[in-house]
Design a protein around this motif. Structure first.
Motif, PDB file in Angstrom:
ATOM      1  N   VAL A 268       0.851  -1.192   0.000  1.00  0.00           N
ATOM      2  CA  VAL A 268       0.000   0.000   0.000  1.00  0.00           C
ATOM      3  C   VAL A 268       0.885   1.240   0.000  1.00  0.00           C
ATOM      4  O   VAL A 268       1.786   1.370   0.847  1.00  0.00           O
ATOM      5  CB  VAL A 268      -0.928   0.027   1.231  1.00  0.00           C
ATOM      6  CG1 VAL A 268      -1.735   1.319   1.270  1.00  0.00           C
ATOM      7  CG2 VAL A 268      -1.866  -1.181   1.214  1.00  0.00           C
TER       8      VAL A 268
ATOM      9  N   SER B 179       1.941   4.842   0.853  1.00  0.00           N
ATOM     10  CA  SER B 179       1.686   5.717   1.993  1.00  0.00           C
ATOM     11  C   SER B 179       2.286   7.091   1.720  1.00  0.00           C
ATOM     12  O   SER B 179       3.479   7.197   1.436  1.00  0.00           O
ATOM     13  CB  SER B 179       2.297   5.123   3.259  1.00  0.00           C
ATOM     14  OG  SER B 179       2.485   6.102   4.257  1.00  0.00           O
TER      15      SER B 179
ATOM     16  N   ARG C 118     -12.903   4.799   2.293  1.00  0.00           N
ATOM     17  CA  ARG C 118     -11.522   4.696   2.778  1.00  0.00           C
ATOM     18  C   ARG C 118     -11.106   5.962   3.530  1.00  0.00           C
ATOM     19  O   ARG C 118     -10.487   5.887   4.591  1.00  0.00           O
ATOM     20  CB  ARG C 118     -10.608   4.449   1.570  1.00  0.00           C
ATOM     21  CG  ARG C 118      -9.183   4.068   1.900  1.00  0.00           C
ATOM     22  CD  ARG C 118      -8.538   3.393   0.687  1.00  0.00           C
ATOM     23  NE  ARG C 118      -7.097   3.296   0.837  1.00  0.00           N
ATOM     24  CZ  ARG C 118      -6.236   4.094   0.232  1.00  0.00           C
ATOM     25  NH1 ARG C 118      -6.665   5.030  -0.574  1.00  0.00           N
ATOM     26  NH2 ARG C 118      -4.943   3.950   0.414  1.00  0.00           N
TER      27      ARG C 118
ATOM     28  N   THR D 208      -3.769  -0.294  -3.450  1.00  0.00           N
ATOM     29  CA  THR D 208      -3.476   0.939  -4.187  1.00  0.00           C
ATOM     30  C   THR D 208      -3.216   0.662  -5.658  1.00  0.00           C
ATOM     31  O   THR D 208      -3.853   1.253  -6.531  1.00  0.00           O
ATOM     32  CB  THR D 208      -2.250   1.647  -3.587  1.00  0.00           C
ATOM     33  OG1 THR D 208      -2.407   1.773  -2.177  1.00  0.00           O
ATOM     34  CG2 THR D 208      -2.087   3.033  -4.187  1.00  0.00           C
TER      35      THR D 208
ATOM     36  N   ARG E 222      -5.939  -0.030  -8.346  1.00  0.00           N
ATOM     37  CA  ARG E 222      -6.835   1.065  -8.749  1.00  0.00           C
ATOM     38  C   ARG E 222      -6.180   2.001  -9.758  1.00  0.00           C
ATOM     39  O   ARG E 222      -6.781   3.010 -10.144  1.00  0.00           O
ATOM     40  CB  ARG E 222      -7.273   1.861  -7.510  1.00  0.00           C
ATOM     41  CG  ARG E 222      -8.121   1.069  -6.529  1.00  0.00           C
ATOM     42  CD  ARG E 222      -8.898   2.006  -5.620  1.00  0.00           C
ATOM     43  NE  ARG E 222      -8.013   2.932  -4.923  1.00  0.00           N
ATOM     44  CZ  ARG E 222      -7.435   2.670  -3.755  1.00  0.00           C
ATOM     45  NH1 ARG E 222      -7.632   1.513  -3.175  1.00  0.00           N
ATOM     46  NH2 ARG E 222      -6.664   3.557  -3.172  1.00  0.00           N
TER      47      ARG E 222
END
Length: 306
Positions: free
Chosen positions: A72, A74, A159, A234, A237
């Motif tokens: 993911v 960040s 989210r 992430t 998408r």
């Protein structure tokens, strides 16, 4: 001797930021620092229009291909890594050229943004509640504890609602949904915005998507699915990839996937414009007009000399 200022090249997708950033780095003896969230990922090459090693022409590029597709992204981790690179380059007397269209990532480098930590157990509990109750109910809960955050966070953005509730619970303070208006940028940054006429940019987006599909975006996506792309919260998408995944899961109509990628990219362009246009520090350049590099250098000379 003063360290060279940071140069930020920002703006919507498909305007020509990468080419200008590369040219500026070559002209200034500098290096490129990526500020495109999806170019952080290894393997997301065709769909992100990532410059190949050959296209980089020997100019070092930082923070590209640093994440697996299952990880993911960040903003807080990016901020730490990007500032470390920028400060190292400036200490060596080299110009850092920050290039990308991910607005929050750019702002995380040039502004004093603080990112509260996270609690995995609390996040999991809130996420489970979101799955059970839905985003509208969670948004109503957010409105009760932080009306200002609820006014900014969309009721459909589950989210971000979860993140807002998590931060409020962890800090006991309102969620910083409104980002700083923007004072003097860090590192004496000169911020250059690259733009094009809407009709021109729409056409460029369509041509870019056609090239991506012709270059093998579907095969690239298939290969990444084998590496866990579907499970990447992430990376899955990313524009183009999510449309190809939907096609592969459905009727396999790649022409429809391409058309939807064009539509989604144009919507994304509008959001990028809205984000960057709020920042009065950005000097906008028409990429379609002659002498783009020369005009960018003139802005730099005027700003650094002022």
């Amino acid at each position: 001797m003063n360290a060279p200022p940071l140069v930020a090249v920002v703006g919507p997708t498909a305007t020509g930021k990468s080419d200008l950033g590369l040219a500026l780095a070559a002209e200034l003896g500098g290096e490129v620092v990526n500020a495109d969230a999806m170019q952080l990922y290894r393997g997301l090459d065709i769909g992100t229009a990532k410059l190949s090693p050959a296209e980089r022409a020997g100019i070092p590029h930082h923070l590209i291909d640093v994440l697996d597709v299952t990880q993911v992204a960040s903003v807080a981790a990016y901020q730490r890594a990007a500032r470390e690179v920028v400060e190292r380059l400036r200490a060596a007397g080299r110009t850092a050229v920050l290039v990308g269209g991910s607005g929050l990532y750019v702002q995380a480098v040039v502004d004093e943004l603080e990112f509260p930590g996270t609690d995995p157990e609390l996040r999991a509990a809130l996420s489970a509640e979101l799955d059970e109750r839905g985003p509208e109910a969670m948004h109503a809960r957010l409105a009760e504890v932080d009306p200002e955050a609820a006014a900014v966070v969309l009721p459909t953005n589950g989210r971000r609602i979860v993140r807002a509730l998590e931060v409020i619970a962890l800090t006991g303070r309102p969620f910083p949904a409104r980002l700083p208006a923007g004072g003097a940028p860090r590192y004496g940054a000169v911020m250059l915005g690259v733009e094009r006429d809407t009709a021109d940019l729409d056409a460029r987006v369509a041509r870019r998507v056609a090239r991506m599909f012709a270059a093998g975006l579907v095969d690239e996506t298939r290969g990444l699915l084998g590496q866990g792309l579907r499970d990447g919260l992430t990376a899955s998408r990313a524009l183009g990839y999510q449309q190809v995944i939907a096609a592969l899961d459905g009727a396999g109509d790649h022409s429809c996937a391409a058309a939807e990628t064009v539509r989604a990219t144009r919507r994304f362009v509008r959001r990028q414009r809205s984000w960057f246009r709020r920042d009065s520090r950005i000097h906008w350049l028409d990429a379609a007009a002659p002498g783009l590099l020369g005009r960018a250098m003139a802005v730099l000379a005027a700003q650094v000399g002022s």
